[in-house]
Design an enzyme around this catalytic site. Structure first.
Site, PDB file in Angstrom:
ATOM      1  N   ILE A 168       0.860  -1.187   0.000  1.00  0.00           N
ATOM      2  CA  ILE A 168       0.000   0.000   0.000  1.00  0.00           C
ATOM      3  C   ILE A 168       0.892   1.231   0.000  1.00  0.00           C
ATOM      4  O   ILE A 168       1.490   1.585   1.019  1.00  0.00           O
ATOM      5  CB  ILE A 168      -0.937   0.028   1.226  1.00  0.00           C
ATOM      6  N   GLY A 169       0.979   1.881  -1.148  1.00  0.00           N
ATOM      7  CA  GLY A 169       1.766   3.098  -1.259  1.00  0.00           C
ATOM      8  C   GLY A 169       0.875   4.319  -1.338  1.00  0.00           C
ATOM      9  O   GLY A 169      -0.359   4.208  -1.400  1.00  0.00           O
ATOM     10  N   ASN A 170       1.466   5.487  -1.360  1.00  0.00           N
ATOM     11  CA  ASN A 170       0.688   6.720  -1.428  1.00  0.00           C
ATOM     12  C   ASN A 170       0.005   6.914  -2.775  1.00  0.00           C
ATOM     13  O   ASN A 170      -0.997   7.618  -2.868  1.00  0.00           O
ATOM     14  CB  ASN A 170       1.589   7.921  -1.138  1.00  0.00           C
ATOM     15  N   THR A 171       0.537   6.288  -3.817  1.00  0.00           N
ATOM     16  CA  THR A 171      -0.016   6.436  -5.162  1.00  0.00           C
ATOM     17  C   THR A 171      -0.789   5.206  -5.607  1.00  0.00           C
ATOM     18  O   THR A 171      -1.858   5.325  -6.205  1.00  0.00           O
ATOM     19  CB  THR A 171       1.107   6.726  -6.175  1.00  0.00           C
ATOM     20  N   ASN A 172      -0.251   4.027  -5.331  1.00  0.00           N
ATOM     21  CA  ASN A 172      -0.859   2.785  -5.821  1.00  0.00           C
ATOM     22  C   ASN A 172      -0.941   1.711  -4.743  1.00  0.00           C
ATOM     23  O   ASN A 172      -0.151   1.702  -3.797  1.00  0.00           O
ATOM     24  CB  ASN A 172      -0.051   2.211  -6.995  1.00  0.00           C
ATOM     25  N   LEU A 173      -1.887   0.789  -4.940  1.00  0.00           N
ATOM     26  CA  LEU A 173      -1.927  -0.473  -4.215  1.00  0.00           C
ATOM     27  C   LEU A 173      -1.407  -1.537  -5.172  1.00  0.00           C
ATOM     28  O   LEU A 173      -1.971  -1.732  -6.250  1.00  0.00           O
ATOM     29  CB  LEU A 173      -3.352  -0.848  -3.787  1.00  0.00           C
ATOM     30  N   ASP A 200       7.426   0.131   3.986  1.00  0.00           N
ATOM     31  CA  ASP A 200       7.989  -0.151   2.665  1.00  0.00           C
ATOM     32  C   ASP A 200       9.512  -0.182   2.723  1.00  0.00           C
ATOM     33  O   ASP A 200      10.161  -1.027   2.078  1.00  0.00           O
ATOM     34  CB  ASP A 200       7.501   0.866   1.635  1.00  0.00           C
ATOM     35  N   ILE A 201      10.096   0.723   3.516  1.00  0.00           N
ATOM     36  CA  ILE A 201      11.552   0.722   3.691  1.00  0.00           C
ATOM     37  C   ILE A 201      11.991  -0.563   4.382  1.00  0.00           C
ATOM     38  O   ILE A 201      12.986  -1.187   3.999  1.00  0.00           O
ATOM     39  CB  ILE A 201      12.004   1.960   4.491  1.00  0.00           C
ATOM     40  N   THR A 205       6.395   7.639  -5.057  1.00  0.00           N
ATOM     41  CA  THR A 205       5.830   8.957  -4.770  1.00  0.00           C
ATOM     42  C   THR A 205       6.917   9.876  -4.230  1.00  0.00           C
ATOM     43  O   THR A 205       6.988  11.055  -4.567  1.00  0.00           O
ATOM     44  CB  THR A 205       4.687   8.829  -3.745  1.00  0.00           C
TER      45      THR A 205
END
EC number: 2.7.1.33
Length: 243
Positions: free
Chosen positions: A7-12, A103-104, A125
């Site tokens: 789950i990122g700020n721009t996309n799943l 994510d890191i 992002t």
């Protein structure tokens, strides 16, 4: 079989593995998702697959409850978020895992099990650069992402319009399109290389690139190794550690 979710700020980004082959599906990140909406959007991707676990890296906490409900109601599977770490697997240098983006951590897990000394550039992002040495996460650098830098420039400068970014074979642009391309593409190249040279002045570290914006910079970063969907691969490692 498990389903993995970044789950990122721009996309799943969803992924699952069948016979050593990963299959991926991407949705835009929307904060108004319901578990029913997710199920409908993923119907053609998931089909009739059965998953034991949904393994999640999330930098959008507002979606976490929806994801838990989606796993429970629609997948009939357990859910596992990155919420703990073993020091012998990845040393966070005294930091709490909650103070570091999951994510890191997922990317660092992937790296720590494969390389003694590696620098990762994640082009999403945000542009994130971090260094792992002997299974220890030394720290990270976060800068504006390549695409967001470009869009911010276009939106804030009234006389600039969107252009196709293409790197000219010269150091100065002869028109607006060339000048913006140099500023965004070569500017980010110098930003990344500058930090790499500071972190690894002797050139001993393995340099890895990942992230959805890699395509914008691949012509200037071709000397480095690209790893597609590193977060998903790191989530697979996380499951193997904590299952």
């Amino acid at each position: 079989m498990n389903l993995y979710l970044d789950i990122g700020n721009t996309n799943l980004k969803f992924g699952y593995e069948i016979e050593n082959q990963f299959h991926f599906y991407t949705l835009p990140t929307l904060e108004n998702y319901t578990c029913d909406m997710l199920s409908k959007n993923l119907e053609s991707f998931i089909k009739k697959q059965k998953f034991n676990y949904l393994i999640v890296s999330s930098v959008v906490p507002s979606l976490n409850l929806v994801i838990k409900d989606f796993a429970s109601i629609h997948l009939k599977s357990k859910v596992m978020f990155i919420d703990k770490i073993k020091k012998e697997i990845l040393n966070l240098n005294g930091r709490e895992h909650s103070s570091i983006g999951s994510d890191i951590i997922a990317n660092a897990l992937y790296v720590s099990s494969r390389y003694e000394d590696a620098i990762v550039i994640s082009l999403g992002t945000a542009t994130v650069i971090f260094h792992v040495v002997s299974k220890r996460l030394e720290g990270a650098i976060i800068a504006p992402g390549v695409k967001n830098s470009y869009l911010s420039l276009i939106q804030s400068a009234k006389k600039l319009s969107e252009v196709i970014l293409k790197l000219p074979r010269k150091n100065l642009g002869g028109n607006t399109q060339e000048a913006i391309s140099l500023g965004i593409l070569k500017g980010n190249f110098h930003l990344i290389n500058g930090f790499i040279n500071e972190l690894d002045p002797k050139g001993k570290s393995k340099i890895l690139i990942t992230g959805g914006n890699y395509g914008m910079l691949k012509d200037v970063l071709k000397d480095y190794e690209y790893v597609d969907n590193m977060v998903i691969l790191g989530l697979k490692d996380y499951y193997e550690i904590f299952k």
